[in-house]
Scaffold this motif. Sequence first.
Motif, PDB file in Angstrom:
ATOM      1  N   UNK A 150       0.840  -1.196   0.000  1.00  0.00           N
ATOM      2  CA  UNK A 150       0.000   0.000   0.000  1.00  0.00           C
ATOM      3  C   UNK A 150       0.884   1.257   0.000  1.00  0.00           C
ATOM      4  N   UNK A 151       0.271   2.393   0.295  1.00  0.00           N
ATOM      5  CA  UNK A 151       0.979   3.676   0.196  1.00  0.00           C
ATOM      6  C   UNK A 151       2.122   3.813   1.200  1.00  0.00           C
ATOM      7  N   UNK A 152       2.171   2.952   2.180  1.00  0.00           N
ATOM      8  CA  UNK A 152       3.258   2.998   3.155  1.00  0.00           C
ATOM      9  C   UNK A 152       4.567   2.440   2.583  1.00  0.00           C
ATOM     10  N   UNK A 153       4.453   1.709   1.477  1.00  0.00           N
ATOM     11  CA  UNK A 153       5.619   1.080   0.876  1.00  0.00           C
ATOM     12  C   UNK A 153       6.032   1.822  -0.391  1.00  0.00           C
ATOM     13  N   UNK A 154       7.324   1.861  -0.638  1.00  0.00           N
ATOM     14  CA  UNK A 154       7.808   2.362  -1.921  1.00  0.00           C
ATOM     15  C   UNK A 154       9.105   1.639  -2.260  1.00  0.00           C
ATOM     16  N   UNK A 155       9.408   1.585  -3.537  1.00  0.00           N
ATOM     17  CA  UNK A 155      10.663   0.975  -3.987  1.00  0.00           C
ATOM     18  C   UNK A 155      11.382   1.963  -4.893  1.00  0.00           C
ATOM     19  N   UNK A 156      12.693   1.779  -4.931  1.00  0.00           N
ATOM     20  CA  UNK A 156      13.511   2.718  -5.703  1.00  0.00           C
ATOM     21  C   UNK A 156      14.786   2.014  -6.135  1.00  0.00           C
ATOM     22  N   UNK A 157      15.275   2.418  -7.292  1.00  0.00           N
ATOM     23  CA  UNK A 157      16.600   1.992  -7.719  1.00  0.00           C
ATOM     24  C   UNK A 157      17.409   3.283  -7.838  1.00  0.00           C
ATOM     25  N   UNK A 158      18.009   3.708  -6.720  1.00  0.00           N
ATOM     26  CA  UNK A 158      18.603   5.044  -6.670  1.00  0.00           C
ATOM     27  C   UNK A 158      19.861   5.214  -7.511  1.00  0.00           C
ATOM     28  N   UNK A 159      20.529   4.100  -7.806  1.00  0.00           N
ATOM     29  CA  UNK A 159      21.730   4.159  -8.645  1.00  0.00           C
ATOM     30  C   UNK A 159      21.746   2.897  -9.493  1.00  0.00           C
ATOM     31  N   UNK A 160      22.866   2.585 -10.098  1.00  0.00           N
ATOM     32  CA  UNK A 160      22.891   1.437 -10.995  1.00  0.00           C
ATOM     33  C   UNK A 160      22.939   0.090 -10.309  1.00  0.00           C
ATOM     34  N   UNK A 161      23.100   0.094  -8.969  1.00  0.00           N
ATOM     35  CA  UNK A 161      23.308  -1.204  -8.333  1.00  0.00           C
ATOM     36  C   UNK A 161      22.321  -1.507  -7.214  1.00  0.00           C
ATOM     37  N   UNK A 162      21.852  -0.501  -6.492  1.00  0.00           N
ATOM     38  CA  UNK A 162      21.000  -0.775  -5.338  1.00  0.00           C
ATOM     39  C   UNK A 162      19.528  -0.791  -5.700  1.00  0.00           C
ATOM     40  N   UNK A 163      18.783  -1.559  -4.913  1.00  0.00           N
ATOM     41  CA  UNK A 163      17.326  -1.616  -5.046  1.00  0.00           C
ATOM     42  C   UNK A 163      16.796  -1.581  -3.618  1.00  0.00           C
ATOM     43  N   UNK A 164      15.967  -0.572  -3.303  1.00  0.00           N
ATOM     44  CA  UNK A 164      15.569  -0.391  -1.913  1.00  0.00           C
ATOM     45  C   UNK A 164      14.062  -0.528  -1.737  1.00  0.00           C
ATOM     46  N   UNK A 165      13.687  -0.949  -0.541  1.00  0.00           N
ATOM     47  CA  UNK A 165      12.291  -0.981  -0.115  1.00  0.00           C
ATOM     48  C   UNK A 165      12.177  -0.059   1.088  1.00  0.00           C
ATOM     49  N   UNK A 166      11.284   0.929   0.988  1.00  0.00           N
ATOM     50  CA  UNK A 166      11.079   1.858   2.088  1.00  0.00           C
ATOM     51  C   UNK A 166       9.698   1.623   2.681  1.00  0.00           C
ATOM     52  N   UNK A 167       9.661   1.580   4.002  1.00  0.00           N
ATOM     53  CA  UNK A 167       8.379   1.555   4.710  1.00  0.00           C
ATOM     54  C   UNK A 167       8.313   2.861   5.482  1.00  0.00           C
ATOM     55  N   UNK A 168       7.326   3.686   5.189  1.00  0.00           N
ATOM     56  CA  UNK A 168       7.317   5.069   5.691  1.00  0.00           C
ATOM     57  C   UNK A 168       7.053   5.148   7.179  1.00  0.00           C
ATOM     58  N   UNK A 169       6.090   4.450   7.664  1.00  0.00           N
ATOM     59  CA  UNK A 169       5.703   4.523   9.066  1.00  0.00           C
ATOM     60  C   UNK A 169       5.385   3.099   9.514  1.00  0.00           C
ATOM     61  N   UNK A 170       6.378   2.460  10.100  1.00  0.00           N
ATOM     62  CA  UNK A 170       6.249   1.031  10.366  1.00  0.00           C
ATOM     63  C   UNK A 170       5.176   0.729  11.407  1.00  0.00           C
ATOM     64  N   UNK A 171       4.532  -0.436  11.192  1.00  0.00           N
ATOM     65  CA  UNK A 171       3.536  -0.930  12.144  1.00  0.00           C
ATOM     66  C   UNK A 171       4.055  -2.244  12.718  1.00  0.00           C
ATOM     67  N   UNK A 172       3.466  -2.655  13.821  1.00  0.00           N
ATOM     68  CA  UNK A 172       3.881  -3.919  14.433  1.00  0.00           C
ATOM     69  C   UNK A 172       3.765  -5.073  13.439  1.00  0.00           C
ATOM     70  N   UNK A 173       2.706  -5.033  12.624  1.00  0.00           N
ATOM     71  CA  UNK A 173       2.457  -6.141  11.680  1.00  0.00           C
ATOM     72  C   UNK A 173       3.392  -6.136  10.471  1.00  0.00           C
ATOM     73  N   UNK A 174       4.267  -5.137  10.387  1.00  0.00           N
ATOM     74  CA  UNK A 174       5.294  -5.160   9.334  1.00  0.00           C
ATOM     75  C   UNK A 174       6.490  -6.027   9.722  1.00  0.00           C
TER      76      UNK A 174
END
Lengths: 111, 115
Positions: free
Chosen positions: B62-86
């Motif tokens: 959902x909107x709490x999650x985002x992904x990014x490939x900030x450069x040529x090698x990394x791939x990230x998963x961001x969770x904006x406001x973590x919940x216990x169930x994450x």
Amino acid sequence: ILNVEQSPQSLHVQEGDSTNFTCSFPSSNFYALHWYRWETAKSPEALFVMTLNGDEKKKGRISATLNTKEGYSYLYIKGSQPEDSATYLCALETSGSRLTFGEGTQLTVNP
Amino acid sequence: EPEVTQTPSHQVTQMGQEVILRCVPISNHLYFYWYRQILGQKVEFLVSFYNNEISEKSEIFDDQFSVERPDGSNFTLKIRSTKLEDSAMYFCASSRQTAAKNIQYFGAGTRLSVL
């Protein structure tokens, strides 16, 4: 909701025994069936990708068969060794990218 | 042998905090994925990513999650406001191509604990 089932949930065998587990899945919209071997604290390791009904693949002492019409795959291990102890996961691919996993079969091989 | 690497192996955070989970996919792979496994449950698909775009996402993503490939090698998963169930093990995977027969190679995972 797509449901992939694996049985048994866990299995204990003696070194040298041969064993097998089952993965069952809905046969519609089938793309491929993946088997992974996962040891604790390590990456899940790809064993096989199977796509054709009747497919049979082999890697050393491990082999797998696929029946897409009835929706199941068997994984066989011949002459189990302690190093075969791991969780074996099957995953159904129904689109270009998404894998839907079963719960896994946890195998313990006792020396 | 090339492998997918994930850092950190264990991340502890407080509820409501943002976390970024990092992955370095195999270098010649073009398709990237995140999965997670909540303790005692099945491994679940979160998102797939190709050509700097999300190609597919699950209802979990959902909107709490985002992904990014900030450069040529990394791939990230961001969770904006973590919940216990994450709290879960998060796996990154990559593949050379998509569609059937193409193996997804997995990292060893990041265990996220939300307190």
